[in-house]
Enzyme design. Sequence first.
Site, short mmCIF file in Angstrom:
data_model
loop_
_atom_site.label_atom_id
_atom_site.label_comp_id
_atom_site.label_asym_id
_atom_site.label_seq_id
_atom_site.Cartn_x
_atom_site.Cartn_y
_atom_site.Cartn_z
N TYR A 118 0.84 -1.21 0.00
CA TYR A 118 0.00 0.00 0.00
C TYR A 118 0.87 1.25 0.00
CZ TYR A 118 -5.00 -0.81 0.26
OH TYR A 118 -6.28 -1.08 -0.06
N GLU A 168 -0.61 4.83 -0.51
CA GLU A 168 -1.41 6.03 -0.74
C GLU A 168 -0.57 7.28 -0.56
OE1 GLU A 168 -4.41 4.61 1.82
OE2 GLU A 168 -5.94 4.68 0.28
N ASP A 195 -6.83 13.33 -25.35
CA ASP A 195 -6.79 11.92 -24.92
C ASP A 195 -6.10 11.15 -26.04
OD1 ASP A 195 -7.28 9.26 -24.48
OD2 ASP A 195 -9.36 9.53 -23.84
N THR A 246 -3.85 5.97 -22.02
CA THR A 246 -3.70 4.66 -21.41
C THR A 246 -2.29 4.19 -21.76
OG1 THR A 246 -4.71 3.71 -23.38
CG2 THR A 246 -6.10 3.90 -21.44
N LYS A 271 -2.08 0.43 -25.06
CA LYS A 271 -2.47 0.33 -26.48
C LYS A 271 -1.19 0.41 -27.33
CE LYS A 271 -7.19 1.93 -25.69
NZ LYS A 271 -7.32 2.75 -24.48
N ARG A 301 -1.91 -2.57 -18.56
CA ARG A 301 -3.13 -1.76 -18.44
C ARG A 301 -2.84 -0.68 -17.41
NH1 ARG A 301 -6.14 -4.78 -21.44
NH2 ARG A 301 -7.71 -3.16 -21.54
N1 DSN Z 1 -11.85 0.38 -24.92
C1 DSN Z 1 -10.94 1.20 -25.67
C2 DSN Z 1 -10.95 0.89 -27.11
O1 DSN Z 1 -11.12 -0.28 -27.43
O2 DSN Z 1 -10.78 1.76 -27.94
C3 DSN Z 1 -11.14 2.65 -25.43
O3 DSN Z 1 -10.91 2.89 -24.11
#
Ligand code: DSN
Length: 426
Positions: free
Chosen positions: A48, A50, A194, A220, A223, A229
Amino acid sequence: MEHHDAKLDEALAAELARQQNGLEMIPSENFVSPAVLRALGSVLTNKYSEGYPGKRYYGGNEFIDVIENLAISRAKKLFGVQHANVQPYSGSPANQAVYYALLKPGEKVMGMSLTHGGHLTHGWKVSFSGRYYHSVPYGVDKETHLIDYDVVLELARKERPQLIIAGATAYPRAIDFKAFGQIAAEVGAYLLTDIAHIAGLIIAEVHQSPVPYADVVTTTTHKTLRGPRGAIIMCPRIEDRLKEKYHEDSKWNLAELIDRAVFPGLQGGPHNHQTAAIATALDEASTPAFKRYGEQIVKNARALADQLLAHDFRLITGGTDNHLILIDLSNKNLSGGEAETLLDEVGITVNKNTVPYDTRKPMDPSGVRLGTPALTTRGFTEVDMKLVADVIADVIHNPKKELVKESVRKKISELTQRHPLYAGLS
Ligand code: DSN
């Protein structure tokens, strides 16, 4: 402490085999390196923490601080920003934190409509962003399916939103962040970009960076960035361009507002194993090999698009500038859902998706979305992508022919054996 869980092991092994033996073409997915997997499976999950490095609410965080600081400094260097918060659990919580930091409930946000390629958190009605904020979405042009920046400017002038969001999940063309920056400046709105889908392309310099124009950048990490993730919130500049307008009475600068929104505003303890894996992925993304990877993603998407066009597929906007392609199947006598299922049967993973101005329902839309980041990680090149387009066409054009599906499965098996994945894992 040994524990055997046969049922779970079986599902895990089956998922590994699915990833190894199929063609992963969901544009938001990728395959992380063994080093990232190692960090995710480490003892860091036990702790932990925080708070932030040097200011924790729990003891024993001296090594966690080192790890989180590594992730922060690597993100700052790689994207060229003054501030980075690496604690958001994933993309939606990251965007939620930006709203929480910059806006009061009920204030106006202007993002791309989900049905035109935006994201749930860009103001869609069923998400917090459309329920607790006043959403005035923009879309794409009815004919070209491109963002018309003059139309976006007109809407911004009329609606005067507090926050404009630029970014998409199903837009196959480059986004002009500079144009969004000018629109936000003219109407005195914050600009959130984003870049979840295209972060890896930005690092590889095959997509314009939003950093000179945005107030806040979210991404994120799983990707095109090819990490675990997770998500990062970045402030290109710590000082708040709109402080006088929105936060004059606040003692916090923009970076502090973001940090306080993530913790204690919305989250508890950070996922330290995830933070370590982000640090690893950012290190990997700073190499020349990663730049070549990003360039190849785009080359592969173009090769795939060209061959799909040769097979008479209708592509939204007529092609792609980035890692993804959106096919409108309305000339193929199949819905997006039917195509997704058919392709699944032969081991090609895509997702059904609405196309702009779709006449079908979102649960059974007209399109499928596919992309090249994961296959490019496996080493697929333009020659392979041509074969991939050919097998997609075979399946879509012969939905009921088992012999065709059998032959496609064989071709996919040859392709995946030529480009093995996680050879050392079982
Ligand atoms: N779920 C994602 C996507 O597949 O584009 C977006 O957050």
